[in-house]
Design a protein around this motif. Structure first.
Motif, PDB file in Angstrom:
ATOM      1  N   MET A 193       0.809  -1.192   0.000  1.00  0.00           N
ATOM      2  CA  MET A 193       0.000   0.000   0.000  1.00  0.00           C
ATOM      3  C   MET A 193       0.855   1.260   0.000  1.00  0.00           C
ATOM      4  O   MET A 193       0.445   2.248  -0.572  1.00  0.00           O
ATOM      5  CB  MET A 193      -0.872   0.040   1.240  1.00  0.00           C
ATOM      6  CG  MET A 193      -2.270  -0.437   1.226  1.00  0.00           C
ATOM      7  SD  MET A 193      -3.272  -0.119  -0.135  1.00  0.00           S
ATOM      8  CE  MET A 193      -4.697   0.367   0.635  1.00  0.00           C
ATOM      9  N   THR A 194       1.980   1.246   0.623  1.00  0.00           N
ATOM     10  CA  THR A 194       2.800   2.445   0.687  1.00  0.00           C
ATOM     11  C   THR A 194       3.337   2.829  -0.680  1.00  0.00           C
ATOM     12  O   THR A 194       3.540   3.999  -0.951  1.00  0.00           O
ATOM     13  CB  THR A 194       3.958   2.263   1.680  1.00  0.00           C
ATOM     14  OG1 THR A 194       4.671   1.107   1.335  1.00  0.00           O
ATOM     15  CG2 THR A 194       3.487   2.253   3.094  1.00  0.00           C
ATOM     16  N   ALA A 195       3.567   1.862  -1.556  1.00  0.00           N
ATOM     17  CA  ALA A 195       4.042   2.180  -2.909  1.00  0.00           C
ATOM     18  C   ALA A 195       2.948   2.921  -3.674  1.00  0.00           C
ATOM     19  O   ALA A 195       3.221   3.884  -4.403  1.00  0.00           O
ATOM     20  CB  ALA A 195       4.466   0.917  -3.652  1.00  0.00           C
ATOM     21  N   LEU A 210       0.572   8.033  -5.735  1.00  0.00           N
ATOM     22  CA  LEU A 210      -0.520   9.000  -5.661  1.00  0.00           C
ATOM     23  C   LEU A 210      -0.008  10.379  -5.264  1.00  0.00           C
ATOM     24  O   LEU A 210      -0.345  11.390  -5.895  1.00  0.00           O
ATOM     25  CB  LEU A 210      -1.582   8.525  -4.658  1.00  0.00           C
ATOM     26  CG  LEU A 210      -2.774   9.466  -4.452  1.00  0.00           C
ATOM     27  CD1 LEU A 210      -3.566   9.600  -5.750  1.00  0.00           C
ATOM     28  CD2 LEU A 210      -3.676   8.958  -3.349  1.00  0.00           C
ATOM     29  N   ILE A 211       0.844  10.470  -4.272  1.00  0.00           N
ATOM     30  CA  ILE A 211       1.399  11.758  -3.830  1.00  0.00           C
ATOM     31  C   ILE A 211       2.265  12.344  -4.938  1.00  0.00           C
ATOM     32  O   ILE A 211       2.218  13.544  -5.229  1.00  0.00           O
ATOM     33  CB  ILE A 211       2.181  11.588  -2.509  1.00  0.00           C
ATOM     34  CG1 ILE A 211       1.202  11.270  -1.365  1.00  0.00           C
ATOM     35  CG2 ILE A 211       2.989  12.841  -2.188  1.00  0.00           C
ATOM     36  CD1 ILE A 211       1.851  10.931  -0.048  1.00  0.00           C
ATOM     37  N   GLY A 212       3.050  11.493  -5.588  1.00  0.00           N
ATOM     38  CA  GLY A 212       3.888  11.955  -6.697  1.00  0.00           C
ATOM     39  C   GLY A 212       3.046  12.488  -7.851  1.00  0.00           C
ATOM     40  O   GLY A 212       3.379  13.508  -8.474  1.00  0.00           O
ATOM     41  N   ILE A 263      -0.011  13.741  -7.661  1.00  0.00           N
ATOM     42  CA  ILE A 263      -0.618  15.003  -7.230  1.00  0.00           C
ATOM     43  C   ILE A 263       0.410  16.129  -7.325  1.00  0.00           C
ATOM     44  O   ILE A 263       0.119  17.233  -7.800  1.00  0.00           O
ATOM     45  CB  ILE A 263      -1.202  14.879  -5.804  1.00  0.00           C
ATOM     46  CG1 ILE A 263      -2.420  13.952  -5.808  1.00  0.00           C
ATOM     47  CG2 ILE A 263      -1.563  16.247  -5.242  1.00  0.00           C
ATOM     48  CD1 ILE A 263      -2.962  13.601  -4.440  1.00  0.00           C
ATOM     49  N   ALA A 264       1.638  15.836  -6.906  1.00  0.00           N
ATOM     50  CA  ALA A 264       2.702  16.844  -6.981  1.00  0.00           C
ATOM     51  C   ALA A 264       2.957  17.245  -8.428  1.00  0.00           C
ATOM     52  O   ALA A 264       3.141  18.432  -8.734  1.00  0.00           O
ATOM     53  CB  ALA A 264       3.978  16.310  -6.325  1.00  0.00           C
ATOM     54  N   LEU A 265       2.974  16.275  -9.331  1.00  0.00           N
ATOM     55  CA  LEU A 265       3.167  16.580 -10.756  1.00  0.00           C
ATOM     56  C   LEU A 265       2.030  17.435 -11.305  1.00  0.00           C
ATOM     57  O   LEU A 265       2.265  18.364 -12.098  1.00  0.00           O
ATOM     58  CB  LEU A 265       3.303  15.292 -11.574  1.00  0.00           C
ATOM     59  CG  LEU A 265       4.649  14.582 -11.473  1.00  0.00           C
ATOM     60  CD1 LEU A 265       4.620  13.259 -12.221  1.00  0.00           C
ATOM     61  CD2 LEU A 265       5.751  15.466 -12.026  1.00  0.00           C
ATOM     62  N   VAL A 266       0.817  17.163 -10.910  1.00  0.00           N
ATOM     63  CA  VAL A 266      -0.331  17.957 -11.359  1.00  0.00           C
ATOM     64  C   VAL A 266      -0.214  19.392 -10.844  1.00  0.00           C
ATOM     65  O   VAL A 266      -0.451  20.348 -11.584  1.00  0.00           O
ATOM     66  CB  VAL A 266      -1.662  17.299 -10.906  1.00  0.00           C
ATOM     67  CG1 VAL A 266      -2.843  18.235 -11.097  1.00  0.00           C
ATOM     68  CG2 VAL A 266      -1.889  15.999 -11.637  1.00  0.00           C
TER      69      VAL A 266
END
Length: 172
Positions: A1-3, A8-10, A12-15
């Motif tokens: 799950m952590t991957a 997901l965080i990456g 969002i950061a790219l967006v």
């Protein structure tokens, strides 16, 4: 799950980064297009005012020397205006003595430079001048004139004029 959470965080950061870039470049584009619109508007004003001024400065009427002289002053600035103002009597005498009526018709105008920061512009104008002497048939001559203009509180005015010769190929 952590991957998956890291992806997901990456994402969002790219967006967010992509949105920031789009916003910055959009603002740059909008301000650049505003500058282009200002230059486009200025080029149109220079073309219209400059062509009219060149037509005025290449038209004479010995029957109405004072009005001709005043029109020359109205469309000029800088050294051109100063020369007319300084040599008023000689200028009016030359017009009266010439006994001609010269009318100008602008054929083409090209704005070669506009500098809004310095409030300067340069144009090329092709003008046909028709000269009518009292006892002769009218003659027409085509001139190509380069005019330097300054933007004044009263609009664009001619500060320098020079006749530009046609090319050696004889194009008109």
């Amino acid at each position: 799950m952590t991957a998956q959470r890291g992806v997901l965080i990456g994402s969002i950061a790219l967006v967010v980064v992509a949105f920031a870039f789009a916003a910055v470049f959009g603002i740059w584009w909008a301000s650049a297009s505003g500058d282009d619109a200002d230059v486009r508007r200025a080029r149109e004003e220079v073309s219209t005012s400059g062509a009219a001024a060149v037509a005025t400065l290449t038209s004479l009427d010995f029957n109405n020397v004072d009005a001709t002289y005043q029109r020359f002053l109205d469309v000029s600035t800088g050294s051109v205006h100063d020369d007319y103002a300084k040599n008023q009597d000689a200028f009016k005498k030359r017009i009266s003595d010439a006994k001609v009526v010269t009318t100008a018709a602008v054929r083409e105008t090209a704005v070669t430079d506009v500098n809004l920061q310095r409030k300067e512009a340069t144009i090329l104008v092709v003008v046909d001048t028709t000269v009518k002497e009292s006892d002769k048939a009218p003659t027409t001559k085509r001139l190509r004139i380069e005019a330097a203009l300054d933007q004044t509180d009263d609009g664009w005015k001619v500060k320098a004029l020079r006749q530009v010769p046609y090319s050696a190929t004889g194009q008109q």
